[in-house]
Design a protein around this motif. Structure first.
Motif, PDB file in Angstrom:
ATOM      1  N   THR A  26      -1.043 -10.178   4.561  1.00 38.75           N
ATOM      2  CA  THR A  26      -1.977  -9.716   5.589  1.00 38.75           C
ATOM      3  C   THR A  26      -1.345  -8.624   6.443  1.00 38.75           C
ATOM      4  OG1 THR A  26      -3.019 -11.896   5.670  1.00 38.75           O
ATOM      5  CG2 THR A  26      -3.383 -10.435   7.547  1.00 38.75           C
ATOM      6  N   ILE A  27      -0.076  -8.802   6.781  1.00 38.94           N
ATOM      7  CA  ILE A  27       0.627  -7.806   7.594  1.00 38.94           C
ATOM      8  C   ILE A  27       0.743  -6.487   6.832  1.00 38.94           C
ATOM      9  CG2 ILE A  27       2.832  -7.232   8.698  1.00 38.94           C
ATOM     10  CD1 ILE A  27       3.203 -10.227   9.205  1.00 38.94           C
ATOM     11  N   ARG A  72      -1.207  -5.372   4.464  1.00 40.82           N
ATOM     12  CA  ARG A  72      -2.526  -4.736   4.392  1.00 40.82           C
ATOM     13  C   ARG A  72      -2.901  -4.089   5.730  1.00 40.82           C
ATOM     14  NH1 ARG A  72      -5.802  -5.751   0.057  1.00 40.82           N
ATOM     15  NH2 ARG A  72      -5.025  -7.265  -1.468  1.00 40.82           N
ATOM     16  N   GLU A  73      -2.566  -4.759   6.816  1.00 41.28           N
ATOM     17  CA  GLU A  73      -2.869  -4.196   8.127  1.00 41.28           C
ATOM     18  C   GLU A  73      -2.061  -2.925   8.383  1.00 41.28           C
ATOM     19  OE1 GLU A  73      -4.601  -3.801  11.945  1.00 41.28           O
ATOM     20  OE2 GLU A  73      -5.194  -4.788  10.067  1.00 41.28           O
ATOM     21  N   LYS A  74      -0.809  -2.927   7.944  1.00 41.44           N
ATOM     22  CA  LYS A  74       0.009  -1.722   8.092  1.00 41.44           C
ATOM     23  C   LYS A  74      -0.584  -0.567   7.293  1.00 41.44           C
ATOM     24  CE  LYS A  74       4.703   0.103   7.564  1.00 41.44           C
ATOM     25  NZ  LYS A  74       4.255   1.322   6.868  1.00 41.44           N
ATOM     26  N   ARG A  96      -3.708  -0.163   6.571  1.00 44.11           N
ATOM     27  CA  ARG A  96      -4.913   0.297   7.287  1.00 44.11           C
ATOM     28  C   ARG A  96      -4.535   1.208   8.455  1.00 44.11           C
ATOM     29  NH1 ARG A  96      -7.800  -0.506  11.585  1.00 44.11           N
ATOM     30  NH2 ARG A  96      -6.370  -2.058  12.433  1.00 44.11           N
ATOM     31  N   LEU A  97      -3.486   0.836   9.197  1.00 43.57           N
ATOM     32  CA  LEU A  97      -3.042   1.658  10.317  1.00 43.57           C
ATOM     33  C   LEU A  97      -2.470   2.990   9.844  1.00 43.57           C
ATOM     34  CD1 LEU A  97      -1.395  -1.109  12.542  1.00 43.57           C
ATOM     35  CD2 LEU A  97      -3.571   0.075  12.946  1.00 43.57           C
ATOM     36  N   GLU A 129      -6.744   2.426   3.005  1.00 43.31           N
ATOM     37  CA  GLU A 129      -7.473   1.727   4.077  1.00 43.31           C
ATOM     38  C   GLU A 129      -7.793   0.291   3.688  1.00 43.31           C
ATOM     39  OE1 GLU A 129      -9.947   5.013   6.618  1.00 43.31           O
ATOM     40  OE2 GLU A 129     -10.685   4.598   4.595  1.00 43.31           O
ATOM     41  N   GLY A 174      -5.951  -1.537   1.817  1.00 38.29           N
ATOM     42  CA  GLY A 174      -4.715  -2.282   1.584  1.00 38.29           C
ATOM     43  C   GLY A 174      -4.384  -2.465   0.114  1.00 38.29           C
TER      44      GLY A 174
END
Length: 323
Positions: free
Chosen positions: A3-4, A6-8, A10-11, A76, A78
């Protein structure tokens, strides 16, 4: 952890969009977006980067936004990370917009692969497939730029570096490695890296030390229709990866016995002309190593020729000795 990651991703995609917008606002007039001389300096101050690093980020952002929208979408979502997005940019830099889009479609359809190395190899294979003529021209240009360089390092060491055609480089490394494996006595304190370095130095300086002759075999994997000249699907050099169709044909037809031509079915990629107990026959061993090409552990790129053969199901538990 996933999850982390994928979030990175996206950022990172959000930062790319922001930087691309900044390029638009700072672009000079004209069809090509050439941002002002101070744009990179502004970004450098904001992100604590050098001006050259900031300029590279702005160029990456503009390229992804306007040339590689599918790559941005995958980032985006991930599905890939920023390193893989950069790899797409690098691999398609010399391609037309149409060819770049075709490479994106081929590679991103199967996700980010198990490692950056595998992802870059997939990109090289796709580039060769969608633009075979351009790939041949680029190979010929790069071949003319082959060279050897030396550079100083700390602690009385130096780096000797060579830029060579893949086939010759692969064969040279295989010979160095084979000689190094034969050179050490059982009580030799040197590591394999040390022995390879010593062999290379001995060969270059004419200190042969009566090295035993070694047999080097490099696999050139060629789709049957490529060898016949019916298509320009890329071939593959065992231990290296994809190579242009023209180069694969040249190597497969070479008289030098160093090269073993390995035909594959153009439809499913299965082997056509490598022949077939608890221990495998030489032909079966060659078949498996040719098919798998590298270690089967995810992300490991160690050549299959340097790996152990083993049963998927233990032989003692009824595992059969077959491909």
């Amino acid at each position: 952890m996933t999850t982390i990651v994928r979030e990175k991703a996206r950022l990172d995609a959000a930062l790319i969009r922001t930087q691309a917008r900044f390029v638009e606002l700072r672009s000079a007039a004209g069809p090509d977006p050439v941002f002002s001389e101070f744009a990179a300096s502004e970004i450098a101050i904001e992100l604590d980067l050098s001006c050259s690093a900031a300029a590279a980020q702005l160029k990456l952002a503009h390229t992804v936004i306007y040339r590689l929208p599918a790559t941005l979408a995958a980032l985006e979502a991930g599905a890939i990370d920023l390193g893989r997005a950069r790899a797409v940019v690098d691999a398609t830099d010399s391609l037309s917009q149409v060819h770049a889009a075709a490479v994106e479609e081929k590679v991103l359809a199967r996700g980010g692969r198990a490692s950056h190395t595998l992802f870059r190899q997939a990109l090289r294979r796709a580039v060769l497939a969608v633009d075979p003529d351009g790939a041949q021209r680029r190979h010929e240009k790069q071949r003319r730029e082959r060279q050897v360089r030396i550079g100083p390092l700390d602690d009385g060491m130096a780096e000797l570096w060579a830029f060579l055609p893949a086939a010759e480089a692969q064969a040279a490394y295989q010979r160095i490695d084979a000689l190094a494996r034969c050179a050490g006595a059982p009580d030799d304190p040197r590591s394999m890296d040390e022995r390879r370095a010593d062999v290379l130095t001995d060969l270059l300086l004419g200190r042969h030390h009566d090295y035993e002759p070694v047999h080097i075999e490099i696999g050139v994997i060629v789709p049957a229709d490529t060898l016949l000249g019916l298509t320009d699907a890329p071939g593959e050099l065992a231990g290296h990866g994809p190579i242009p169709a023209g180069l694969a044909r040249d190597l497969a037809c070479a008289a030098n016995a160093t090269w073993r031509r390995i035909l594959t079915d153009p439809v499913d990629g299965s082997l056509l002309d490598v022949s077939r107990r608890r221990f495998p026959s030489a032909a079966l061993a060659r078949h498996v190593r040719t098919r798998d090409r590298t270690c089967r552990f995810p992300s490991c790129r160690k050549p299959a020729a340097a790996c152990d053969l083993d049963h998927v199901q233990p032989h003692a538990d009824g595992g059969t000795t077959d491909p």
